[in-house]
Design a protein around this motif. Sequence first.
Motif, mmCIF file in Angstrom:
data_model
loop_
_atom_site.group_PDB
_atom_site.id
_atom_site.type_symbol
_atom_site.label_atom_id
_atom_site.label_comp_id
_atom_site.label_asym_id
_atom_site.label_seq_id
_atom_site.Cartn_x
_atom_site.Cartn_y
_atom_site.Cartn_z
ATOM 1 N N ALA A 13 0.822 -1.212 0.000
ATOM 2 C CA ALA A 13 0.000 0.000 0.000
ATOM 3 C C ALA A 13 0.853 1.259 0.000
ATOM 4 O O ALA A 13 0.437 2.300 -0.523
ATOM 5 N N SER A 14 2.061 1.181 0.554
ATOM 6 C CA SER A 14 2.926 2.359 0.628
ATOM 7 C C SER A 14 3.403 2.817 -0.748
ATOM 8 O O SER A 14 3.860 3.950 -0.902
ATOM 9 N N PHE A 15 3.292 1.956 -1.771
ATOM 10 C CA PHE A 15 3.692 2.330 -3.120
ATOM 11 C C PHE A 15 2.600 3.112 -3.860
ATOM 12 O O PHE A 15 2.864 3.712 -4.899
ATOM 13 N N TYR A 16 1.390 3.075 -3.356
ATOM 14 C CA TYR A 16 0.265 3.715 -4.035
ATOM 15 C C TYR A 16 0.304 5.231 -3.815
ATOM 16 O O TYR A 16 0.770 5.696 -2.763
ATOM 17 N N PRO A 17 -0.213 6.003 -4.781
ATOM 18 C CA PRO A 17 -0.223 7.459 -4.596
ATOM 19 C C PRO A 17 -1.004 7.887 -3.354
ATOM 20 O O PRO A 17 -0.670 8.877 -2.707
ATOM 21 N N ILE A 18 -2.073 7.149 -3.047
ATOM 22 C CA ILE A 18 -2.816 7.328 -1.787
ATOM 23 C C ILE A 18 -2.890 5.948 -1.148
ATOM 24 O O ILE A 18 -3.653 5.093 -1.602
ATOM 25 N N PRO A 19 -2.110 5.668 -0.119
ATOM 26 C CA PRO A 19 -2.044 4.319 0.444
ATOM 27 C C PRO A 19 -3.395 3.749 0.852
ATOM 28 O O PRO A 19 -3.614 2.530 0.734
ATOM 29 N N TYR A 20 -4.322 4.593 1.282
ATOM 30 C CA TYR A 20 -5.579 4.090 1.819
ATOM 31 C C TYR A 20 -6.562 3.612 0.755
ATOM 32 O O TYR A 20 -7.584 3.018 1.086
ATOM 33 N N ILE A 21 -6.280 3.854 -0.525
ATOM 34 C CA ILE A 21 -7.173 3.333 -1.559
ATOM 35 C C ILE A 21 -6.859 1.870 -1.864
ATOM 36 O O ILE A 21 -7.622 1.199 -2.546
ATOM 37 N N ARG A 22 -5.726 1.372 -1.339
ATOM 38 C CA ARG A 22 -5.364 -0.028 -1.551
ATOM 39 C C ARG A 22 -6.006 -0.848 -0.436
ATOM 40 O O ARG A 22 -5.582 -0.816 0.706
ATOM 41 N N GLU A 23 -7.049 -1.590 -0.791
ATOM 42 C CA GLU A 23 -7.752 -2.406 0.187
ATOM 43 C C GLU A 23 -7.013 -3.722 0.384
ATOM 44 O O GLU A 23 -6.530 -4.317 -0.568
ATOM 45 N N TYR A 24 -6.929 -4.167 1.624
ATOM 46 C CA TYR A 24 -6.300 -5.461 1.868
ATOM 47 C C TYR A 24 -7.020 -6.179 2.987
ATOM 48 O O TYR A 24 -7.791 -5.580 3.745
ATOM 49 N N GLY A 25 -6.777 -7.490 3.053
ATOM 50 C CA GLY A 25 -7.503 -8.314 4.005
ATOM 51 C C GLY A 25 -6.676 -8.668 5.217
ATOM 52 O O GLY A 25 -6.584 -7.914 6.188
ATOM 53 N N ASP A 26 -6.025 -9.828 5.166
ATOM 54 C CA ASP A 26 -5.254 -10.295 6.313
ATOM 55 C C ASP A 26 -3.974 -9.478 6.485
ATOM 56 O O ASP A 26 -3.453 -8.885 5.534
ATOM 57 N N LEU A 27 -3.463 -9.476 7.709
ATOM 58 C CA LEU A 27 -2.173 -8.854 7.999
ATOM 59 C C LEU A 27 -1.122 -9.962 7.969
ATOM 60 O O LEU A 27 -1.158 -10.891 8.779
ATOM 61 N N ASP A 28 -0.202 -9.884 7.029
ATOM 62 C CA ASP A 28 0.813 -10.927 6.834
ATOM 63 C C ASP A 28 2.137 -10.487 7.435
ATOM 64 O O ASP A 28 2.669 -9.425 7.082
ATOM 65 N N ILE A 29 2.671 -11.329 8.334
ATOM 66 C CA ILE A 29 3.935 -11.005 8.991
ATOM 67 C C ILE A 29 4.874 -12.214 8.965
ATOM 68 O O ILE A 29 4.453 -13.346 8.720
ATOM 69 N N TYR A 30 6.159 -11.945 9.215
ATOM 70 C CA TYR A 30 7.184 -12.989 9.305
ATOM 71 C C TYR A 30 8.102 -12.601 10.460
ATOM 72 O O TYR A 30 8.501 -11.427 10.575
ATOM 73 N N GLN A 31 8.473 -13.573 11.310
ATOM 74 C CA GLN A 31 9.210 -13.241 12.529
ATOM 75 C C GLN A 31 10.587 -13.887 12.607
ATOM 76 O O GLN A 31 11.080 -14.218 13.682
ATOM 77 N N PHE A 32 11.213 -14.055 11.456
ATOM 78 C CA PHE A 32 12.606 -14.476 11.382
ATOM 79 C C PHE A 32 12.888 -15.744 12.197
ATOM 80 O O PHE A 32 13.881 -15.829 12.922
ATOM 81 N N GLY A 33 12.002 -16.720 12.071
ATOM 82 C CA GLY A 33 12.191 -17.990 12.775
ATOM 83 C C GLY A 33 11.624 -18.026 14.173
ATOM 84 O O GLY A 33 11.637 -19.081 14.825
ATOM 85 N N ASP A 34 11.086 -16.915 14.665
ATOM 86 C CA ASP A 34 10.560 -16.856 16.042
ATOM 87 C C ASP A 34 9.035 -16.940 16.085
ATOM 88 O O ASP A 34 8.411 -16.473 17.043
ATOM 89 N N TYR A 35 8.416 -17.541 15.058
ATOM 90 C CA TYR A 35 6.946 -17.537 15.018
ATOM 91 C C TYR A 35 6.342 -18.301 16.189
ATOM 92 O O TYR A 35 5.282 -17.923 16.718
ATOM 93 N N ARG A 36 6.965 -19.404 16.619
ATOM 94 C CA ARG A 36 6.420 -20.157 17.760
ATOM 95 C C ARG A 36 6.431 -19.298 19.022
ATOM 96 O O ARG A 36 5.460 -19.281 19.781
#
Length: 367
Positions: free
Chosen positions: A115-138
Amino acid sequence: MPAAVPHVDKAALLQLVRIALLNEPSDDFPSLSEQQWSDLFLYAVRHKIIGVIHEGMSKLPDSQRPPRRLWLRFCAERDRVEIHSRKRLSVLANLSQFFDSMGIRTLVLKGAQLASFYPIPYIREYGDLDIYQFGDYRKGDALISKYHGIKVSNESPHHTKYLFQGHTVENHYDFLNTRAFRSNRPLESLLKHWIGEECSVSSISSSFYKPSARFNALFLVRHLAGHFAAGQVTVRDLCDWRMFLQYAGSMVDWTEQYSIYRQYNMHHFVSSLQSIMEDYFALAPIPGLPREKSQALADRVLNDIIYGEFQEPECKTDGLKRLLWKIRRFRANRWKFEIVYSDSRLLSILTNIFSHFLKPKSIFHKV
């Protein structure tokens, strides 16, 4: 993915996207009937591009906009998208602060970062929040469960899932589904090697990290290719790829990337995307990233993304009916499999079956 509106006007749809993303002139915008505007509204809502479409429409002269009743519906939906997007970013910031206080680094993937690449970030709709924790997910999942009383689901083959402040979080331990497709395994190793060396602090929050352009050039394509083969790509994904190329493409060694695409049989798909970007999204040719030689293939890829060759609506009922629907979809999407995977089709069927047995709920349910 929701079924497309079969009669949505492709030319109008793509022109509104260009106007929104690139601020293109709109002198030649086609005249649409009230029914065509209604179809476009329905399409944009279903495929989560209402914010983009509204932004394009807002730059049209009043005489080219839909009737007032429909225009107000577009405006109301656009406002809903902005409220929703702002809330998601607030939740993401809260999540980052929690993990930062626990000494866990967290990387933002896909929607919230794109969304940060869009001219207005808030017009980019998204669903789930996807994250990665460098092997510390547990550790991260355990802390979420301990301090927030949240139940964590582990039914997906490459991420866990939970609700945080009413929003779905997918905590990835793998970037790709390595159990279903063997070709994803060396790509996964490469992505994890790159992310270990190349990431930086995100503009979303000082406690979140963002991946490098080199990482995204491979991850986004492989993720997009996998969804394309399964029939789950939309115009929103084309918007994401266009904005990534515009704002981060100059930081990518495309000769290196394209050799990887070719090695894993994604080159025809990526070249088709490049043809679409040049023909419909006003993108200049990129050295090292050729367009598809077969215009028929590029056109078929675009038409499938917009309309969907497999028109049977998704079966949302858990059980045998959903399994049979998945099989029919798999058979219909065979041609797409052949331009995104290097795996043997028979072997991929067997590995997918094995993958589902490891996560049996994914056979009959949507997880």
